[in-house]
Write a protein that holds these residues in place. Structure first.
Motif, mmCIF file in Angstrom:
data_model
loop_
_atom_site.group_PDB
_atom_site.id
_atom_site.type_symbol
_atom_site.label_atom_id
_atom_site.label_comp_id
_atom_site.label_asym_id
_atom_site.label_seq_id
_atom_site.Cartn_x
_atom_site.Cartn_y
_atom_site.Cartn_z
ATOM 1 N N LYS A 80 0.810 -1.214 0.000
ATOM 2 C CA LYS A 80 0.000 0.000 0.000
ATOM 3 C C LYS A 80 0.846 1.268 0.000
ATOM 4 C CE LYS A 80 -3.570 -2.434 2.634
ATOM 5 N NZ LYS A 80 -4.278 -2.516 3.939
ATOM 6 N N ASP A 81 2.157 1.111 0.110
ATOM 7 C CA ASP A 81 3.077 2.251 0.161
ATOM 8 C C ASP A 81 3.318 2.755 -1.269
ATOM 9 O OD1 ASP A 81 5.154 4.039 0.377
ATOM 10 O OD2 ASP A 81 6.324 2.821 1.760
ATOM 11 N N GLU A 82 2.657 3.860 -1.632
ATOM 12 C CA GLU A 82 2.764 4.360 -3.006
ATOM 13 C C GLU A 82 4.191 4.762 -3.355
ATOM 14 O OE1 GLU A 82 -0.125 7.340 -4.017
ATOM 15 O OE2 GLU A 82 -1.594 5.789 -4.523
ATOM 16 N N VAL A 108 5.905 1.593 -4.391
ATOM 17 C CA VAL A 108 5.436 1.136 -5.701
ATOM 18 C C VAL A 108 5.966 2.067 -6.796
ATOM 19 C CG1 VAL A 108 3.412 0.588 -7.094
ATOM 20 C CG2 VAL A 108 3.379 0.145 -4.634
ATOM 21 N N HIS A 118 -2.353 7.050 -8.856
ATOM 22 C CA HIS A 118 -2.547 6.108 -7.742
ATOM 23 C C HIS A 118 -2.122 4.706 -8.174
ATOM 24 C CE1 HIS A 118 -4.485 9.202 -5.498
ATOM 25 N NE2 HIS A 118 -5.544 9.275 -6.309
ATOM 26 N N GLN A 142 -0.904 0.599 -6.327
ATOM 27 C CA GLN A 142 -0.560 -0.264 -5.204
ATOM 28 C C GLN A 142 -0.309 -1.673 -5.718
ATOM 29 O OE1 GLN A 142 -3.917 -0.202 -2.525
ATOM 30 N NE2 GLN A 142 -4.988 -1.782 -3.649
#
Length: 505
Positions: free
Chosen positions: A280-282, A285, A372, A374
């Motif tokens: 979930k850490d953009e 990613v 966005h 993930q």
């Protein structure tokens, strides 16, 4: 008659080169030298082989024309001596006789051409034209090799030439990385390149199930993650590319792009809990996407248009702040226009990247800007995860604690693993992990297909006056076949539908 345009072309190609003419006949020497000056700015003349050799050592002309039979040193002996000094010099032999012995000897020492006296201007122009082509090609090779050497030594990547898996040449950044001054010192550190590849989950290194060289050489064009320690025993994360050398069996070039500062190593070998947090850490990613951009790696872009899988190559071309720009073909962008969420896969990534937050689709530039992203465990290419929206030929009944529910139920989508249903209201006590029995009836064929299966409540989502419930199930082989047939037919309908919207404005 000689074509004046041919003369001009040869002159234009050769005037900047110099010519040495060696002929012991005074009259012929003077006459031919005057002729040659029509083609070359610099023409040197000598009268025997020894003088010709001395002139060559002093002036280093690119072309030598010489008689064979001369005092002190014959033309072939002089030509052989010149080629020992510079093998690229073009030597043309002239003789009054078509002597087979001389011809054989001239071939052995690499004579460029063999002309019979008296010289004819047409033959001379033809030979000079080939000289110009050969010299131009040699110049291009020299420029290419010089620049290749500069790139090899001064690019940031570590570059190595392998022969039979052993390092034979390494560029300067590679020598600096291992703290050595020359290739001999590097060879002393390790016998083969495979020794320096460190163990890391999903990376390339030697172990029971993988021999590193066999693995990378059997997957040409792919990029690989590897881990290597530097002189200070610090582990670095590299993207490795492999290229075999054409027509040189056993030779290959390795290039390693250091992406350590992106901090991605922990993504590949963390436990499930840590991995879920990192997914979930953009920023993390985004590091994967930057790694793909730096490596010039092609990635696969996937959209699920109503469950229909649409896939094409993509290339990350820019990252600015949170925004990522991706190039992909027109058809993929049309799919994104209708399905905001898309997926990115690559052999470099530890998991699939799910992307959304599209800010702009540029059909002229064939690019999409999104912000966005993930990591997700599921793959958009696995058949049992493909979900298709239903048509009027399928309906479902839910049996729960002796009660039957079928009125006002709406199937939202169905896959080989489960079904998503819209309920106007839920039975009392209905909760996650509860078991139900599903009766799914497909009436598309001549005879209805009935699938009766137990299912488990996986997810419940409350909406405005309705509930979305996801059920998962394990179908019998007969039930699987019926669902697969249904999904395949729905996909054919969706393919035709998608083809229709590709050219919509």
């Amino acid at each position: 008659m000689v074509d004046p345009n041919a003369l001009k072309q040869v002159r234009a190609s050769l005037h900047s080169y110099s010519l040495l003419y060696v002929e012991d006949n005074e009259g012929l020497n003077t006459q031919a030298t005057t002729l040659f000056k029509k083609f070359f700015d610099t023409v040197l003349s000598a009268h025997d082989g020894e003088e010709g050799l001395e002139f060559f050592k002093l002036h280093r002309p690119q072309i030598v024309i010489t008689d064979i039979n001369m005092p002190k040193m014959d033309g072939l002996s002089m030509g052989e001596a010149i080629h020992k000094i510079d093998s690229d010099v073009l030597i043309i032999i002239t003789t009054a006789h078509d002597e087979l012995e001389f011809l054989h000897r001239s071939i052995k020492i690499g004579i460029f051409d063999y002309l019979i006296k008296p010289l004819k201007i047409d033959n001379l122009i033809e030979t000079f034209t080939r000289c110009a082509q050969t010299l131009t090609e040699a110049l291009h090779r020299k420029i290419f090799n010089t620049n290749l050497h500069a790139v090899f030594n001064y690019q940031n990547n570590l570059v190595l030439l392998l022969h039979e898996r052993n390092v034979v040449i390494a560029n300067q950044p590679c020598l600096d990385f291992f703290g050595v001054s020359n290739i001999e010192s590097l060879r002393k550190q390790f016998a083969s390149f495979g020794e320096i590849l460190l163990e890391h989950k999903s990376f390339v290194y030697n172990h029971e199930e993988m021999e590193w060289f066999k693995h990378i050489s059997s997957h040409p064009g792919r990029l690989f993650n590897v881990k290597i320690k530097d002189l200070q025993e610090v582990s670095h994360h590299f993207i490795l590319t492999f290229q075999s050398v054409p027509e040189k069996e056993g030779y290959a070039v390795l290039s390693l792009n250091d992406v350590t500062e992106l901090g991605l190593l922990k993504l590949y070998d963390t436990n499930a809990t840590e991995r879920e947090e990192l997914a979930k850490d953009e920023k993390m990613v985004r590091g994967l996407l930057e790694m793909a951009m730096r490596s010039g790696a092609k990635i696969k872009v996937h959209n699920l248009y109503k469950g229909l899988s649409i896939s094409n190559d993509g290339l990350v071309i820019n990252i600015e702040g949170k925004c990522v720009t991706l190039k992909s073909p027109y058809v993929q962008l049309k799919a994104m226009q209708h399905e905001d969420i898309f997926y990115l896969t690559s052999e470099l990534f530890p998991m699939t990247i799910m992307a959304d937050g599209i800010k702009r689709i540029d059909f002229d530039d064939q690019s999409v800007l999104f912000e966005h992203y993930q990591l997700v465990e599921s793959s958009p290419t696995r058949r049992d995860t493909i979900r298709v929206p239903p048509d009027e030929n399928i309906r479902v009944t839910v049996l729960y604690e002796g009660r039957k529910f079928d009125a006002d139920l709406e199937i939202l989508d169905i896959s080989l693993r489960g079904i998503r249903i819209n309920f106007p209201s839920l039975p009392a006590g209905f909760a996650l992990k509860h078991l139900v029995v599903l009766d799914i009836v497909i009436t598309a064929g001549a005879r209805p297909a009935i699938i009766n299966t137990q299912a488990e409540v996986l997810r419940i989502t409350e909406g405005n006056r309705h509930f979305e419930v996801v059920f998962i199930f394990n179908l019998s082989s007969h039930g699987q076949k019926n669902i697969i047939d249904y999904i395949a037919k729905r996909q054919m309908v969706l393919i035709r539908e998608f083809k229709g919207i590709q050219y919509e404005k």
